[in-house]
Motif scaffolding. Structure first.
Motif, PDB file in Angstrom:
ATOM      1  N   LEU A   1     -30.712 -32.911 -28.577  1.00  0.00           N
ATOM      2  CA  LEU A   1     -29.803 -31.766 -28.600  1.00  0.00           C
ATOM      3  C   LEU A   1     -29.614 -31.236 -30.021  1.00  0.00           C
ATOM      4  CD1 LEU A   1     -27.118 -32.971 -26.040  1.00  0.00           C
ATOM      5  CD2 LEU A   1     -28.648 -31.015 -25.773  1.00  0.00           C
ATOM      6  N   ARG A   2     -29.515 -32.125 -30.988  1.00  0.00           N
ATOM      7  CA  ARG A   2     -29.381 -31.681 -32.375  1.00  0.00           C
ATOM      8  C   ARG A   2     -30.634 -30.942 -32.840  1.00  0.00           C
ATOM      9  NH1 ARG A   2     -26.711 -37.364 -34.583  1.00  0.00           N
ATOM     10  NH2 ARG A   2     -24.629 -37.046 -33.631  1.00  0.00           N
TER      11      ARG A   2
ATOM     12  N   GLU B   1     -32.686 -29.309 -30.831  1.00  0.00           N
ATOM     13  CA  GLU B   1     -32.673 -28.029 -30.124  1.00  0.00           C
ATOM     14  C   GLU B   1     -31.722 -27.040 -30.788  1.00  0.00           C
ATOM     15  OE1 GLU B   1     -31.709 -28.837 -26.096  1.00  0.00           O
ATOM     16  OE2 GLU B   1     -33.653 -29.743 -25.614  1.00  0.00           O
ATOM     17  N   ARG B   2     -30.636 -27.542 -31.349  1.00  0.00           N
ATOM     18  CA  ARG B   2     -29.661 -26.681 -32.012  1.00  0.00           C
ATOM     19  C   ARG B   2     -30.317 -25.868 -33.131  1.00  0.00           C
ATOM     20  NH1 ARG B   2     -26.882 -23.932 -34.809  1.00  0.00           N
ATOM     21  NH2 ARG B   2     -24.615 -23.993 -35.110  1.00  0.00           N
TER      22      ARG B   2
ATOM     23  N   LEU C   1     -32.818 -23.353 -31.721  1.00  0.00           N
ATOM     24  CA  LEU C   1     -32.117 -22.166 -31.238  1.00  0.00           C
ATOM     25  C   LEU C   1     -31.675 -21.274 -32.398  1.00  0.00           C
ATOM     26  CD1 LEU C   1     -29.955 -23.758 -28.400  1.00  0.00           C
ATOM     27  CD2 LEU C   1     -31.877 -22.186 -28.117  1.00  0.00           C
TER      28      LEU C   1
ATOM     29  N   ASP D   1     -26.658 -19.314 -26.241  1.00  0.00           N
ATOM     30  CA  ASP D   1     -27.475 -20.522 -26.058  1.00  0.00           C
ATOM     31  C   ASP D   1     -27.064 -21.607 -27.056  1.00  0.00           C
ATOM     32  OD1 ASP D   1     -28.843 -19.224 -24.053  1.00  0.00           O
ATOM     33  OD2 ASP D   1     -30.539 -18.640 -25.328  1.00  0.00           O
ATOM     34  N   ILE D   2     -26.794 -21.195 -28.302  1.00  0.00           N
ATOM     35  CA  ILE D   2     -26.364 -22.168 -29.313  1.00  0.00           C
ATOM     36  C   ILE D   2     -25.028 -22.780 -28.916  1.00  0.00           C
ATOM     37  CG2 ILE D   2     -25.567 -22.392 -31.701  1.00  0.00           C
ATOM     38  CD1 ILE D   2     -27.670 -20.289 -32.466  1.00  0.00           C
TER      39      ILE D   2
ATOM     40  N   ASN E   1     -25.546 -25.257 -26.218  1.00  0.00           N
ATOM     41  CA  ASN E   1     -26.127 -26.493 -26.759  1.00  0.00           C
ATOM     42  C   ASN E   1     -25.048 -27.355 -27.409  1.00  0.00           C
ATOM     43  OD1 ASN E   1     -27.181 -27.694 -29.591  1.00  0.00           O
ATOM     44  ND2 ASN E   1     -28.777 -27.961 -28.034  1.00  0.00           N
ATOM     45  N   GLU E   2     -24.146 -26.717 -28.154  1.00  0.00           N
ATOM     46  CA  GLU E   2     -23.079 -27.483 -28.804  1.00  0.00           C
ATOM     47  C   GLU E   2     -22.128 -28.085 -27.768  1.00  0.00           C
ATOM     48  OE1 GLU E   2     -21.362 -24.739 -31.535  1.00  0.00           O
ATOM     49  OE2 GLU E   2     -22.852 -25.149 -33.103  1.00  0.00           O
TER      50      GLU E   2
ATOM     51  N   ARG F   1     -23.091 -29.125 -24.773  1.00  0.00           N
ATOM     52  CA  ARG F   1     -23.808 -30.295 -24.249  1.00  0.00           C
ATOM     53  C   ARG F   1     -23.765 -31.446 -25.241  1.00  0.00           C
ATOM     54  NH1 ARG F   1     -27.357 -26.131 -22.677  1.00  0.00           N
ATOM     55  NH2 ARG F   1     -28.772 -26.587 -24.413  1.00  0.00           N
TER      56      ARG F   1
END
Length: 448
Positions: free
Chosen positions: A126-127, A129-130, A133, A273-274, A277-278, A280
Motif C-alpha cells: 500500500l505504501r 502504491e501510494r 498514485l 485514489d490517493i 489508498n491512505e 486502506r
C-alpha cells in the motif's frame, strides 16, 4: 478629385460586391503586410507554434522529474525498514574494586545485536502504491499543463494574426485618406472646394494614423506573448494561414461524459485514489507491526557468553481514539476528494456550455457582419461619394461614412477574434494528442 474617387470605387467595387470580400481584403492585406516584413522566415502554423511551446516548456520537464521521483519512492516504500545495529555494555560496575571493569564482574556483558521491524507485506504494498498514485497524479497534472500551454499558445497566435489583420485594414484606410487629402487640396486650388474640406481630410488621416499606432501596439504585444511560448527572442514572426475554426471537438449532447475525462477532473480522480489508498493503509495499521531482536553478549573469560532474543509488539490500548479515529479521518478525506471532483465536473460542464453558446452566437454575428453590416457600410460610402459628386453631400459626410466603415470592419475582426479565442479555449481543453487518441478509441469502439 472626381477622378480619384472614381478610381477608388473601381478598385474596391469587385471586392465589396462579394459577401466575404471585406474579410478577404483584411486577411489578404495582413498576409501581404507580414510577407513584406518577414519575407525571410517560413510561415508559422498554429500547430507548429503549439509543438514548439510544448517542446520548450520547463514546467513539463519539472513534472517529468516529479514523476521519476515518485516512482523511485514507490520502490523504496515497498522494502522492509533498514535493520538496526545495536551495541552496548550491560551491567557495568561503577564503584567498588571492579568498577569500570568489563571482565571481572560476572554480570557485565559487552553486547552487539540486530533489530528488525517486520512490516507486513500488505502495508508495504500500500505504501508503494501510494507513491505510484502520486506519479499518476503528476502525469495528470502534466496533461493539464500541456493543455494550458497549447491553449495559451493558440490564443497568442490568434491575437497576433488578427492584430496584423486590423493593422492591414487601418493601413488601407490610411492610404485612401491620403488620396482624399490630395483630392480636397486639388479641388480647393481649382476653386471647387473650401479650406474646411482640406482640414477635415487631414483630420481624418490623423485619426487613422492614431488608430494605426494603437493597433501597432497590439501587434507588438501579441508578438511578445507568442514569442514567450515559442522562443526566438524578439525575432519577427510570419504567420501561416488561419486554421479552420468552424468546428470544435466537443459534442454538447454528451458534454458530461466528455468532460469527465478533462485533465483537471483526472487530477482530482487521482487525488481520490490517493485518499482511498491512505484509508486502506489506515485500516491495515489496525494490526501492529512487530520487531525482532537478536543480541550476542560477551562476558569475562571466566564466564559463559550469552545470546538474547527479543520480540517487540506495540500495544494498541486506545484503539477507539487512535486507530479508529485515523481510519475515520482517511475515509472522510476520500469523500472530500470525491465531492470536490463532482463539483468541479459540474462547474466545468456549466462553463463549457456557456462558452459553446457564446461561440455559436459570435459566429452568427460574424456572418451578419460579413453579409449585411459591412456591405451596407461600404454601400453607404459609395452613396455618399455619388451624392458628393452631384453636390448633394459634403466631404465631411463622406469622411464620416468612411470612419463608420472602418469601425464596422474592425468590429467584425474583433468579433471574429473573440469567436476564435473561444474556439481555442474549447478545442484545447485536452492536449491535441490525447484528444486524437480518444477520438481514435471512439471510432474503433463504434466500428462494426
Amino acid at each position: 478629385m472626381f477622378f480619384l474617387f472614381s478610381a477608388f470605387i473601381r478598385t474596391r467595387g469587385a471586392i465589396l460586391r462579394h459577401p466575404r470580400g471585406i474579410r478577404v481584403l483584411a486577411l489578404a492585406g495582413a498576409a501581404v503586410f507580414s510577407a513584406n516584413t518577414f519575407a525571410t522566415d517560413p510561415p508559422l502554423t498554429l500547430a507548429e507554434a503549439q509543438r514548439r511551446a510544448v517542446e520548450r516548456s520547463r514546467q513539463l520537464s519539472a513534472q517529468d522529474y516529479a514523476v521519476a521521483a515518485s516512482r523511485d519512492m514507490a520502490v523504496a516504500a515497498g522494502q522492509l525498514p533498514d535493520p538496526v545495529l545495536k551495541v552496548g555494555i550491560d551491567n557495568l560496575p561503577v564503584n567498588g574494586q571492579d568498577r569500570y571493569s568489563t571482565t571481572r564482574d560476572f554480570m557485565t556483558m559487552r553486547r552487539i545485536g540486530l533489530m528488525q521491524e517486520i512490516t507486513r507485506g500488505d502495508k508495504r504494498q500500500l505504501r508503494s502504491e501510494r507513491y505510484e498514485l502520486e506519479a499518476q497524479k503528476t502525469l495528470a497534472q502534466k496533461t493539464v499543463t500541456t493543455a494550458a500551454i497549447e491553449r495559451d499558445t493558440a490564443l497568442a497566435w490568434l491575437d497576433l494574426y488578427y492584430a496584423q489583420a486590423m493593422a492591414a485594414v487601418v493601413a488601407e484606410q490610411s492610404g485612401q485618406a491620403k488620396l482624399e487629402i490630395q483630392a480636397a487640396e486639388g479641388a480647393y486650388r481649382a476653386g471647387r472646394g473650401n479650406q474646411a474640406d482640406v482640414v477635415a481630410a487631414r483630420s481624418a488621416l490623423a485619426m487613422f494614423d492614431d488608430r494605426a499606432s494603437e493597433i501597432q501596439r497590439r501587434v507588438q504585444n501579441a508578438r511578445t506573448m507568442l514569442v514567450r511560448w515559442i522562443g526566438g527572442g524578439d525575432a519577427d514572426v510570419l504567420l501561416a494561414a488561419r486554421p479552420a475554426t468552424d468546428k470544435i471537438r466537443l459534442d454538447p449532447a454528451t458534454l458530461d461524459t466528455q468532460l469527465a475525462h478533462h485533465p483537471e477532473i483526472a487530477v482530482l480522480s487521482r487525488q481520490e485514489d490517493i485518499a482511498a489508498n491512505e484509508a486502506r493503509l489506515a485500516k491495515a495499521n489496525e494490526k501492529a507491526d512487530w520487531s525482532v531482536e537478536v543480541a550476542y553478549q560477551q562476558r569475562g573469560s571466566a564466564y559463559s557468553n550469552m545470546i538474547s532474543v527479543g520480540l517487540s509488539i506495540p500495544l494498541q490500548w486506545n484503539h477507539k481514539n487512535r486507530q479508529d479515529r485515523e481510519l475515520s479521518s482517511k475515509l472522510a478525506m476520500v469523500e472530500q476528494a470525491r465531492a470536490e471532483r463532482d463539483e468541479m465536473l459540474r462547474d466545468h460542464v456549466a462553463q463549457t456550455r456557456s462558452m459553446i453558446n457564446e461561440w455559436d452566437n459570435d459566429r452568427e454575428r460574424s456572418v451578419r457582419y460579413e453579409r449585411e453590416l459591412i456591405p451596407l457600410a461600404s454601400e453607404r460610402i459609395l452613396a455618399m461619394l455619388t451624392a458628393y459628386r452631384g453636390g448633394k453631400a459634403t466631404l465631411a459626410e463622406v469622411l464620416a461614412a468612411r470612419r463608420n466603415e472602418i469601425d464596422v470592419r474592425l468590429q467584425a475582426l474583433q468579433l471574429t477574434t473573440e469567436s476564435d479565442r473561444l474556439w481555442a479555449q474549447l478545442n484545447f481543453l485536452v492536449p491535441t494528442e490525447d484528444a486524437d487518441a480518444h477520438s481514435a478509441m471512439t471510432i474503433n469502439k463504434d466500428a462494426p
